[in-house]
Design a protein around this motif. Structure first.
Motif, PDB file in Angstrom:
ATOM      1  N   LYS A  13     -63.673  34.196  33.646  1.00 35.95           N
ATOM      2  CA  LYS A  13     -63.860  33.227  32.559  1.00 35.95           C
ATOM      3  C   LYS A  13     -62.578  32.425  32.333  1.00 35.95           C
ATOM      4  O   LYS A  13     -62.616  31.212  32.095  1.00 35.95           O
ATOM      5  CB  LYS A  13     -64.272  33.942  31.275  1.00 35.95           C
ATOM      6  N   ASP A  14     -61.433  33.117  32.387  1.00 35.51           N
ATOM      7  CA  ASP A  14     -60.155  32.429  32.229  1.00 35.51           C
ATOM      8  C   ASP A  14     -59.947  31.402  33.344  1.00 35.51           C
ATOM      9  O   ASP A  14     -59.438  30.296  33.111  1.00 35.51           O
ATOM     10  CB  ASP A  14     -59.007  33.430  32.237  1.00 35.51           C
ATOM     11  N   MET A  15     -60.340  31.774  34.557  1.00 39.18           N
ATOM     12  CA  MET A  15     -60.219  30.840  35.664  1.00 39.18           C
ATOM     13  C   MET A  15     -61.079  29.599  35.412  1.00 39.18           C
ATOM     14  O   MET A  15     -60.643  28.461  35.645  1.00 39.18           O
ATOM     15  CB  MET A  15     -60.637  31.512  36.983  1.00 39.18           C
ATOM     16  N   GLU A  16     -62.294  29.808  34.920  1.00 36.41           N
ATOM     17  CA  GLU A  16     -63.185  28.681  34.643  1.00 36.41           C
ATOM     18  C   GLU A  16     -62.618  27.782  33.542  1.00 36.41           C
ATOM     19  O   GLU A  16     -62.760  26.550  33.596  1.00 36.41           O
ATOM     20  CB  GLU A  16     -64.571  29.196  34.266  1.00 36.41           C
ATOM     21  N   LYS A  17     -61.956  28.378  32.548  1.00 34.35           N
ATOM     22  CA  LYS A  17     -61.323  27.586  31.495  1.00 34.35           C
ATOM     23  C   LYS A  17     -60.196  26.723  32.066  1.00 34.35           C
ATOM     24  O   LYS A  17     -60.026  25.553  31.690  1.00 34.35           O
ATOM     25  CB  LYS A  17     -60.776  28.499  30.397  1.00 34.35           C
ATOM     26  N   GLU A  18     -59.409  27.309  32.978  1.00 29.95           N
ATOM     27  CA  GLU A  18     -58.336  26.549  33.610  1.00 29.95           C
ATOM     28  C   GLU A  18     -58.892  25.402  34.441  1.00 29.95           C
ATOM     29  O   GLU A  18     -58.313  24.308  34.496  1.00 29.95           O
ATOM     30  CB  GLU A  18     -57.487  27.473  34.483  1.00 29.95           C
ATOM     31  N   ILE A  19     -60.026  25.644  35.085  1.00 30.82           N
ATOM     32  CA  ILE A  19     -60.662  24.593  35.891  1.00 30.82           C
ATOM     33  C   ILE A  19     -61.102  23.433  35.000  1.00 30.82           C
ATOM     34  O   ILE A  19     -60.922  22.261  35.355  1.00 30.82           O
ATOM     35  CB  ILE A  19     -61.852  25.180  36.676  1.00 30.82           C
ATOM     36  N   ARG A  20     -61.659  23.746  33.838  1.00 32.32           N
ATOM     37  CA  ARG A  20     -62.062  22.680  32.917  1.00 32.32           C
ATOM     38  C   ARG A  20     -60.865  21.820  32.518  1.00 32.32           C
ATOM     39  O   ARG A  20     -60.948  20.587  32.474  1.00 32.32           O
ATOM     40  CB  ARG A  20     -62.716  23.287  31.663  1.00 32.32           C
ATOM     41  N   LYS A  21     -59.737  22.478  32.242  1.00 30.89           N
ATOM     42  CA  LYS A  21     -58.525  21.747  31.874  1.00 30.89           C
ATOM     43  C   LYS A  21     -58.056  20.871  33.041  1.00 30.89           C
ATOM     44  O   LYS A  21     -57.613  19.726  32.849  1.00 30.89           O
ATOM     45  CB  LYS A  21     -57.420  22.719  31.479  1.00 30.89           C
ATOM     46  N   GLU A  22     -58.131  21.429  34.236  1.00 31.17           N
ATOM     47  CA  GLU A  22     -57.700  20.696  35.428  1.00 31.17           C
ATOM     48  C   GLU A  22     -58.550  19.446  35.634  1.00 31.17           C
ATOM     49  O   GLU A  22     -58.031  18.359  35.940  1.00 31.17           O
ATOM     50  CB  GLU A  22     -57.799  21.623  36.648  1.00 31.17           C
TER      51      GLU A  22
END
Length: 376
Positions: A334-343
């Motif tokens: 989930k944290d990875m997906e949040k970082e992807i959204r920011k990216e």
């Protein structure tokens, strides 16, 4: 960003994600996983269902496909906001095809496709800013803002588009294979097309000469089961596209299983270099309509779409593998997906800063230099 460090295959190491309690596995220890379904073959022995992978590769698959998915969802919003104009065909649901293909080949191998091309550009090493800039018609786009959604290119990675004429990319792809054989390069060309293009005469003409000359040409039918709004069974007397080559071997692949795609493409490359062309049918599915002008729900039911999401989604399949093998926790993913959204959000903001092409660009790339019109 931490997520960005995973974009390329098999990273050596990576720092912990924000709020993570331990590292997501970056191990390169061998791991063997069976494909979701057997391969179905036509006049060739199919490859093994046991696929060699690593924890790091599975993590990379999850990241890359999640990034592609988020990019396409963002493109939907940008189109509705009228920041993307013209045609726009989204790839969400089909990410396993380009991700698995890239894992099996090298950048010396060529890929050419139709107009659903954004994610293939990313898989070939393209970046988000360049992708969004092209979608919005900005100067720093991969085609200088003049190609738009349907005409992405990355020549330094042997990605040749991005073509709007149905099926027309297949003869070009076979031409790339001719060049590869002529130069004795031991590389192959992948020509991607949809089930809607599978009845095109030019496809069979190109396949015929490729077989005659034993070219290293791999034809990949991305069968998402609807050519625009027409179901495959209404358009094709024989929708077994992997058999359509007749005298050319074929393989039917679960195109929603990234490991199956990787295994099939590795097998196809070895076959094509040694024996000539082969046809791969990727059984896949698109969640969006054919294009942004198509709601995608008039010729299929919402239950059908949600059923595929629940049972066959390529990202969720990899998520389950990572959790089942204790290679990551739900919170880490989930944290990875949040970082992807920011990216993705940051890339959109950066792309918006790029200006539109200058009016003089209207006359470039049309005529051979010195033989075109002169602008006063």
């Amino acid at each position: 960003m931490a997520a960005a460090m995973l974009l390329r295959r098999l990273p050596a190491a990576r720092p912990p994600l924000m709020a993570a309690t331990r590292l997501i596995s970056d191990s390169t220890a061998p791991l063997t996983i069976e494909t979701s379904m057997p391969f179905t073959a036509h006049i060739v022995d199919p490859p093994s269902r046991d696929v060699a992978t690593t924890p790091a590769e599975l993590v990379a698959f999850f990241h890359d496909m999640s990034l592609m998915r988020r990019m396409e969802i963002a493109a939907d919003s940008l189109y509705k906001a009228k920041l993307i104009r013209g045609f726009c065909h989204l790839y969400d649901g089909q990410e396993a095809v380009c991700a698995g293909m890239e894992a099996a080949i090298t950048r010396k191998d060529s890929i050419i496709t139709a107009y659903r091309d954004h994610c293939i550009f990313l898989s070939r090493g393209g970046d988000l800013v360049t992708a969004f800039a092209e979608l919005m018609g900005r100067q720093v786009g991969c085609s200088r803002g003049k190609g738009g959604s349907m005409h992405f290119y990355k020549k330094d990675a042997n990605f040749y588009g991005g073509h709007g004429i149905v099926g027309a990319q297949v003869p070009l792809g076979c031409g790339l294979a001719f060049a590869q054989k002529y130069r004795k390069e031991d590389t192959v060309s992948f020509s991607l097309y949809g089930d809607g293009a599978a009845n095109q005469g030019q496809l069979f003409e190109a396949l015929n000469i490729s077989a005659l000359w034993k070219l290293p040409a791999i034809l990949v039918c991305e069968n998402n089961h609807y050519g625009m709004g027409t179901a495959e069974w209404r358009a094709a007397k024989s929708p077994s596209y992997y058999k359509r080559g007749d005298y050319v071997p074929g393989l039917k692949v679960d195109g929603m299983d990234v490991l199956a795609v990787k295994q099939a493409c590795k097998f196809a490359k070895e076959h094509a270099i040694a024996n000539g062309p082969i046809v791969l049918e990727m059984d896949t599915y698109r969640y969006h309509g054919h294009s942004m002008s198509d709601p995608g729900s008039t010729y299929r039911t919402r239950d059908e779409i949600s059923g595929v999401r629940q049972e066959r989604d390529p990202i969720e399949r990899v998520r389950k593998l990572l959790l089942a093998h204790d290679l990551a926790t739900p919170a880490e993913l989930k944290d990875m997906e949040k970082e992807i959204r920011k990216e993705v959000d940051a890339a959109i903001a950066k792309a918006k800063e790029s200006p539109m092409p200058d009016a003089s660009e209207l006359f470039t790339n049309v005529y051979v230099k010195g033989f075109g019109v002169e602008v006063s």
